[in-house]
Design a protein around this motif. Structure first.
Motif, PDB file in Angstrom:
ATOM      1  N   PRO A 164      37.606  14.957 -15.250  1.00 10.99           N
ATOM      2  CA  PRO A 164      38.294  15.285 -16.834  1.00 10.99           C
ATOM      3  C   PRO A 164      39.555  15.396 -16.746  1.00 10.99           C
ATOM      4  N   LEU A 165      40.364  15.545 -15.653  1.00 12.09           N
ATOM      5  CA  LEU A 165      41.713  15.620 -15.862  1.00 12.09           C
ATOM      6  C   LEU A 165      42.323  14.273 -15.866  1.00 12.09           C
ATOM      7  N   HIS A 166      41.569  13.114 -15.097  1.00 15.00           N
ATOM      8  CA  HIS A 166      42.250  11.964 -15.234  1.00 15.00           C
ATOM      9  C   HIS A 166      41.659  11.064 -16.474  1.00 15.00           C
ATOM     10  N   LEU A 210      43.982  12.973 -22.102  1.00 13.90           N
ATOM     11  CA  LEU A 210      44.760  13.953 -22.094  1.00 13.90           C
ATOM     12  C   LEU A 210      46.425  13.814 -22.033  1.00 13.90           C
ATOM     13  N   CYS A 211      46.680  12.589 -21.536  1.00 12.51           N
ATOM     14  CA  CYS A 211      48.139  12.139 -21.449  1.00 12.51           C
ATOM     15  C   CYS A 211      48.498  11.990 -22.988  1.00 12.51           C
ATOM     16  N   LEU A 212      47.661  11.730 -24.153  1.00 14.01           N
ATOM     17  CA  LEU A 212      48.101  11.652 -25.360  1.00 14.01           C
ATOM     18  C   LEU A 212      48.199  12.951 -25.748  1.00 14.01           C
ATOM     19  N   ILE A 213      47.229  13.766 -25.731  1.00 13.78           N
ATOM     20  CA  ILE A 213      47.179  15.204 -26.186  1.00 13.78           C
ATOM     21  C   ILE A 213      48.631  15.799 -25.715  1.00 13.78           C
ATOM     22  N   ILE A 214      48.992  15.790 -24.283  1.00 11.99           N
ATOM     23  CA  ILE A 214      50.153  16.403 -24.030  1.00 11.99           C
ATOM     24  C   ILE A 214      51.414  15.873 -24.414  1.00 11.99           C
ATOM     25  N   PHE A 215      51.504  14.769 -24.730  1.00 14.44           N
ATOM     26  CA  PHE A 215      52.559  13.910 -25.364  1.00 14.44           C
ATOM     27  C   PHE A 215      52.648  14.387 -26.870  1.00 14.44           C
ATOM     28  N   ILE A 216      51.499  14.542 -27.742  1.00 13.05           N
ATOM     29  CA  ILE A 216      51.692  14.884 -29.020  1.00 13.05           C
ATOM     30  C   ILE A 216      52.089  16.317 -29.103  1.00 13.05           C
ATOM     31  N   HIS A 273      38.718   2.170 -17.420  1.00 21.72           N
ATOM     32  CA  HIS A 273      38.288   3.391 -16.463  1.00 21.72           C
ATOM     33  C   HIS A 273      38.837   5.012 -16.675  1.00 21.72           C
ATOM     34  N   TRP A 274      40.093   4.733 -17.001  1.00 17.77           N
ATOM     35  CA  TRP A 274      40.863   6.202 -17.057  1.00 17.77           C
ATOM     36  C   TRP A 274      40.642   6.875 -18.567  1.00 17.77           C
ATOM     37  N   PHE A 275      39.785   6.197 -19.530  1.00 11.98           N
ATOM     38  CA  PHE A 275      39.546   6.942 -20.891  1.00 11.98           C
ATOM     39  C   PHE A 275      38.426   7.597 -20.489  1.00 11.98           C
ATOM     40  N   LEU A 276      38.365   8.922 -20.741  1.00 11.72           N
ATOM     41  CA  LEU A 276      37.356   9.962 -20.524  1.00 11.72           C
ATOM     42  C   LEU A 276      36.117   9.458 -21.511  1.00 11.72           C
ATOM     43  N   ILE A 277      36.377   9.093 -22.586  1.00 19.76           N
ATOM     44  CA  ILE A 277      35.568   8.695 -23.443  1.00 19.76           C
ATOM     45  C   ILE A 277      34.607   7.333 -23.050  1.00 19.76           C
ATOM     46  N   TYR A 278      35.118   6.581 -22.427  1.00 18.44           N
ATOM     47  CA  TYR A 278      34.602   5.454 -21.904  1.00 18.44           C
ATOM     48  C   TYR A 278      33.603   5.884 -20.780  1.00 18.44           C
TER      49      TYR A 278
END
Length: 143
Positions: free
Chosen positions: A80-82, A86-92, A126-131
């Motif tokens: 889940p951390l990959h 999560l990158c987008l949330i942290i950037f926002i 692959h690194w999209f959690l939704i995918y």
């Protein structure tokens, strides 16, 4: 095994590099802590998937099996951390409260994902959690 060690050394060196870049702003200890947490120790989320695998197979923990990563081929994994989400949330969060710690966390995680994308044989999504959740749901439906 050699690939795992190589990848972890790369993650460690890149994390230390980011800590050194942010040293004038954050100080060495604080920058290193944030950089290592988001750029190196983020790999601890593999324990999350391994735990699910063990529960489903009713197996016991094996360090050699965990390090080998063979359980990844048995089912789409979550880690889940990959995730780019999560990158987008942290950037926002960074955009709303410009803080160098948050920027460093975002850069360290983003770089970690880029390194993983380049060094692992995985599809670009692959690194999209939704995918990965979609793949996991699809696998459960067809069993």
């Amino acid at each position: 095994m050699k690939e795992l060690i190589r990848n972890e050394i790369i993650h460690l060196l890149v994390s230390v590099f980011f800590a050194l870049i942010f040293f004038p702003v954050l100080g060495l200890f604080q920058g290193l802590a944030v950089s290592l947490l988001f750029g190196f120790f983020v790999d601890l989320d593999h324990l999350f998937d391994y735990g699910f695998y063990l529960k489903r197979k009713e197996s016991k923990f094996s360090i050699s099996q965990f390090i080998a990563g063979s359980y990844f081929t048995k089912c789409p994994f979550l880690t889940p951390l990959h995730s780019w989400e999560l990158c987008l949330i942290i950037f926002i969060i960074y955009l709303s409260t410009p803080n160098p710690y948050i920027l460093l966390a975002c850069l360290a995680l983003t770089t970690h994902l880029f390194i993983d994308q380049l060094t692992n044989n995985i599809v670009p999504l692959h690194w999209f959690l939704i995918y990965r959740l979609y793949l996991r749901k699809k696998e459960v439906q067809y069993k």
